[in-house]
Design an enzyme around this catalytic site. Structure first.
Site, PDB file in Angstrom:
ATOM      1  N   ASP A 175       4.136  62.539 109.803  1.00 29.99           N
ATOM      2  CA  ASP A 175       3.115  61.735 109.156  1.00 29.99           C
ATOM      3  C   ASP A 175       2.463  62.514 108.019  1.00 29.99           C
ATOM      4  OD1 ASP A 175       1.525  59.339 109.159  1.00 29.99           O
ATOM      5  OD2 ASP A 175      -0.130  60.596 109.847  1.00 29.99           O
ATOM      6  N   THR A 206       1.434  57.168 103.073  1.00 31.22           N
ATOM      7  CA  THR A 206       0.787  58.394 102.595  1.00 31.22           C
ATOM      8  C   THR A 206       1.785  59.336 101.930  1.00 31.22           C
ATOM      9  OG1 THR A 206       1.017  59.311 104.814  1.00 31.22           O
ATOM     10  CG2 THR A 206      -1.101  58.372 104.256  1.00 31.22           C
ATOM     11  N   THR A 207       2.960  59.450 102.526  1.00 37.62           N
ATOM     12  CA  THR A 207       3.951  60.346 101.941  1.00 37.62           C
ATOM     13  C   THR A 207       4.364  59.840 100.565  1.00 37.62           C
ATOM     14  OG1 THR A 207       4.748  60.673 104.184  1.00 37.62           O
ATOM     15  CG2 THR A 207       6.092  61.574 102.422  1.00 37.62           C
ATOM     16  N   ASP A 230      -0.089  53.630 112.553  1.00 42.25           N
ATOM     17  CA  ASP A 230       0.391  53.177 111.245  1.00 42.25           C
ATOM     18  C   ASP A 230       0.919  51.750 111.356  1.00 42.25           C
ATOM     19  OD1 ASP A 230      -0.194  55.628 110.269  1.00 42.25           O
ATOM     20  OD2 ASP A 230       1.834  56.173 109.660  1.00 42.25           O
TER      21      ASP A 230
HETATM   22  P1  ADP Z   1       5.127  56.871 104.109  1.00 46.26           P
HETATM   23  O1  ADP Z   1       4.205  57.919 104.636  1.00 46.26           O
HETATM   24  O2  ADP Z   1       5.063  56.766 102.632  1.00 46.26           O
HETATM   25  O3  ADP Z   1       4.985  55.562 104.806  1.00 46.26           O
HETATM   26  P2  ADP Z   1       7.639  57.044 105.471  1.00 46.26           P
HETATM   27  O4  ADP Z   1       8.254  58.312 105.950  1.00 46.26           O
HETATM   28  O5  ADP Z   1       7.078  56.122 106.484  1.00 46.26           O
HETATM   29  O6  ADP Z   1       6.580  57.435 104.386  1.00 46.26           O
HETATM   30  O7  ADP Z   1       8.768  56.293 104.633  1.00 46.26           O
HETATM   31  C1  ADP Z   1       8.536  55.071 104.017  1.00 46.26           C
HETATM   32  C2  ADP Z   1       9.714  54.708 103.147  1.00 46.26           C
HETATM   33  O8  ADP Z   1      10.910  54.578 103.934  1.00 46.26           O
HETATM   34  C3  ADP Z   1       9.517  53.366 102.477  1.00 46.26           C
HETATM   35  O9  ADP Z   1       9.864  53.483 101.130  1.00 46.26           O
HETATM   36  C4  ADP Z   1      10.465  52.445 103.220  1.00 46.26           C
HETATM   37  O10 ADP Z   1      10.932  51.379 102.419  1.00 46.26           O
HETATM   38  C5  ADP Z   1      11.562  53.391 103.578  1.00 46.26           C
HETATM   39  N1  ADP Z   1      12.388  52.912 104.687  1.00 46.26           N
HETATM   40  C6  ADP Z   1      11.998  52.619 105.948  1.00 46.26           C
HETATM   41  N2  ADP Z   1      13.058  52.206 106.693  1.00 46.26           N
HETATM   42  C7  ADP Z   1      14.149  52.232 105.892  1.00 46.26           C
HETATM   43  C8  ADP Z   1      15.541  51.951 106.057  1.00 46.26           C
HETATM   44  N3  ADP Z   1      16.021  51.538 107.220  1.00 46.26           N
HETATM   45  N4  ADP Z   1      16.344  52.105 104.995  1.00 46.26           N
HETATM   46  C9  ADP Z   1      15.848  52.550 103.825  1.00 46.26           C
HETATM   47  N5  ADP Z   1      14.561  52.854 103.605  1.00 46.26           N
HETATM   48  C10 ADP Z   1      13.717  52.701 104.607  1.00 46.26           C
HETATM   49 MG    MG Z   2       5.336  55.133 106.789  1.00 48.88          MG
END
Ligand code: ADP
Ligand code: MG
Length: 553
Positions: free
Chosen positions: A66, A99-100, A392
């Site tokens: 996270d 957040t990331t 989240d």
């Molecule tokens: P954040 O802290 O920004 O939410 P995450 O590690 O949760 O970071 O990653 C979010 C990103 O991962 C988003 O851009 C989302 O569209 C992408 N994402 C989630 N699941 C998938 C998937 N199955 N295939 C491709 N991208 C994905």
């Molecule tokens: Mg996320």
């Protein structure tokens, strides 16, 4: 440093230790610091992102994916880096997720700004261009967003799953997305205007270690992780009349410190009798309201415990304030603050049960509302990371229910918005145009990093993605599991629109804040600004370490 000041600015009086860094040096210094932070979280982005293990100075360990947790636990000791951490915190507060993305995009905006600075483009032009691009990008996000039926649980589950991917909850995402959507459904109310609002006050998360994560469940009412104060008290009360009280059930202390000196045994006995009477009266008052269960926020005297047990009343002491407040909602009860005024009206009706293996009370209300999401896991680390990811997902689903807009994930939005921004750039005059283009490039960091973290070729992916969008496939994104470019909305990688808009807005604000600074005046030595514990960041503190930073990016 002090030499520079002596000549041109004789009026500024600073201590010998003070340091000043100006203009391009200041910008470079700040950009390097901000980028180092962005770099630290980048590898966690997306479903194939890796986790970080953080060990604090006391040796306690957090394992997480996270963004905001990583940054807040990192104990960053650099003013610019701290500004970036604030981006993550704002994003967490406003959107609960993304957040990331927000931090990584901030880093990329600054990296691209540095290139522009090197081409002698003035920071104000960059700032203006970024600002224009950010506004436009958010309009485009809204345009791309799909209006969804917020009662469509299937879509909500997909949104929950997308936010959980790559986190501890992923392996059971079917179960958890259902729990999350169910939980939100229980605390959603329709306003008179017909809008759905989600009241997270009525939802509580409890964690319990010792069982597997699949044993997590959604329970009506509250879970109180406490024992009865006395062994002879009932554990199960089906027809419970429950009193919540936030004063102690103990002998009242005199207001002024009086010293009682007892000279003979008779006097002592009298004094003790008096105390006993007082406690007896309190228990009597509780009984008179009809209560058979008491959750007390403060202490309960030993003797009072004994009296309560004799009356068959179940009592719990030192109940957490947050639990008492949640019980109030669950039971539709009032919190008693003075037993002298307590009455039957204050009580809540419901039932109390207890699971032997858990040693916790389950409290269900008859008239109140409120649900508890009981998260389980084998160890604290597992449960903590599960809780973060569920939090989240809850935020994201709650927001989508109120907002009603959703987006295709997997970098689809970023690629599409970047494409549209490049068109828009043509209409922007002057050097701002270059900044708008840089902004577009910065957004494409998201699909690039998703590919990279998924072990795919980021250049090939971006080329394919761009081609699909040129071809009019607005919802084309990357499926990191197969490496295919597909309509991610269709395949169920769905994100809330609000979080994306917020991520763009906060990344831009943070980048612009950093770019605006052309003068750093530090009371101490800047080169010791870095945190000694963190090798990564250590170099960032010193101006001498600047050259090394480039290699990291
Ligand atoms: P954040 O802290 O920004 O939410 P995450 O590690 O949760 O970071 O990653 C979010 C990103 O991962 C988003 O851009 C989302 O569209 C992408 N994402 C989630 N699941 C998938 C998937 N199955 N295939 C491709 N991208 C994905
Ligand atoms: Mg996320």
């Amino acid at each position: 440093m002090s030499q520079r000041m002596r000549g041109s600015q004789p009026l500024i009086v600073m201590s010998e230790d003070a340091q000043q860094v100006k203009d391009r040096d200041a910008q470079e210094y700040n950009i390097a610091a901000a980028r180092a932070v962005a770099e630290a979280v980048r590898s966690t982005l997306g479903p194939k992102g890796m986790d970080k293990m953080l060990v604090d100075s006391m040796g306690s360990v957090t394992v997480t994916n996270d963004g905001v947790t990583i940054l807040t636990e990192m104990d960053i000791d650099n003013p610019t880096a701290e500004m970036i951490v604030e981006v993550a915190e704002t994003q967490e507060d406003e959107a609960g997720d993304g957040t990331t993305t927000a931090v990584a995009v901030t880093g990329e905006l600054l990296k691209n700004a540095q290139d522009l600075l090197e081409q002698d483009i003035h920071p104000t032009a960059i700032i203006k261009g970024y600002h224009l691009a950010s506004e436009r990008a958010r309009q485009e996000v809204d345009d791309i967003a799909e209006e969804i039926d917020t009662s469509d649980e299937e879509i909500l589950r997909r949104i929950a799953e997308t936010s959980m991917t790559g986190k501890g909850s992923e392996f059971n995402k079917g179960l958890f997305s259902e729990l999350v959507v169910d939980a939100i459904g229980h605390v959603t109310v329709e306003t008179d205007e017909g809008d759905d609002i989600v009241d997270l006050e009525f939802l509580k998360i409890e964690t319990q270690t010792g069982q597997s994560t699949e044993q997590s469940e959604l329970l009506a009412g509250a879970v109180i992780d406490k024992d009865p104060v006395h062994d002879d008290m009932p554990r199960i009360v089906e027809d419970a009349k429950i009193m919540l009280i936030n004063e102690s059930i103990e002998v009242e202390e005199a207001d002024v410190d009086t010293e009682v000196s007892v000279s003979d045994p008779e006097q002592l006995q009298k004094f003790l009798d008096q105390e006993e009477d007082q406690l007896r009266r309190k228990v009597e008052q509780i009984k008179d309201t009809g209560a058979n269960v008491v959750f007390c926020q403060k202490g309960i005297d030993d003797l009072a415990q004994h009296f309560l047990a004799r009356e068959g009343i179940l009592a719990v002491r030192r109940t957490k304030k947050s639990d008492v407040e949640f019980l109030k909602e669950v039971l539709g009860a009032r919190i008693v603050s003075d037993l002298d005024d307590a009455s039957a009206d204050d009580l809540g009706s419901g039932s109390i049960t207890r699971d032997i293996s858990d040693d916790m009370f389950y409290v269900e209300g008859e008239n109140g509302h409120g649900v508890t999401l009981l998260l389980r896991g084998s160890t604290d680390h597992v449960v903590d990371e599960l809780e973060r990811s569920i939090n989240d997902a809850l935020d994201v689903v709650a927001q989508t229910v109120s907002d009603g807009r959703a987006l295709p994930g997997g970098g689809a939005v970023e690629t599409e918005v970047a494409r549209r921004l490049r068109d828009y750039a043509d209409s922007v005059s002057g050097r701002e145009q270059l900044a708008v283009e840089s902004f577009a490039d910065s957004l494409e960091l998201v699909p690039r990093v998703l590919a990279e973290n998924g072990g795919l070729d980021s250049i090939d992916t971006l080329v394919d993605l761009r081609a699909a969008h040129e071809d009019g496939q607005v919802r084309a994104g990357l499926n990191v599991h197969t490496g295919d470019i597909e309509d991610t909305f269709e395949s169920g990688v769905i994100e809330p629109a609000h979080a994306k808009e917020q991520a763009i807005a906060s990344a831009t604000e943070a980048a612009n804040l950093v770019l605006k600074i052309d003068d750093i005046i530090a009371a101490g030595d800047l080169s010791t600004g870095g945190d000694d514990d963190m090798d990564d960041m250590g170099g960032m503190g010193g101006m001498g370490g600047m050259g090394g930073m480039g290699g990291m990016m």
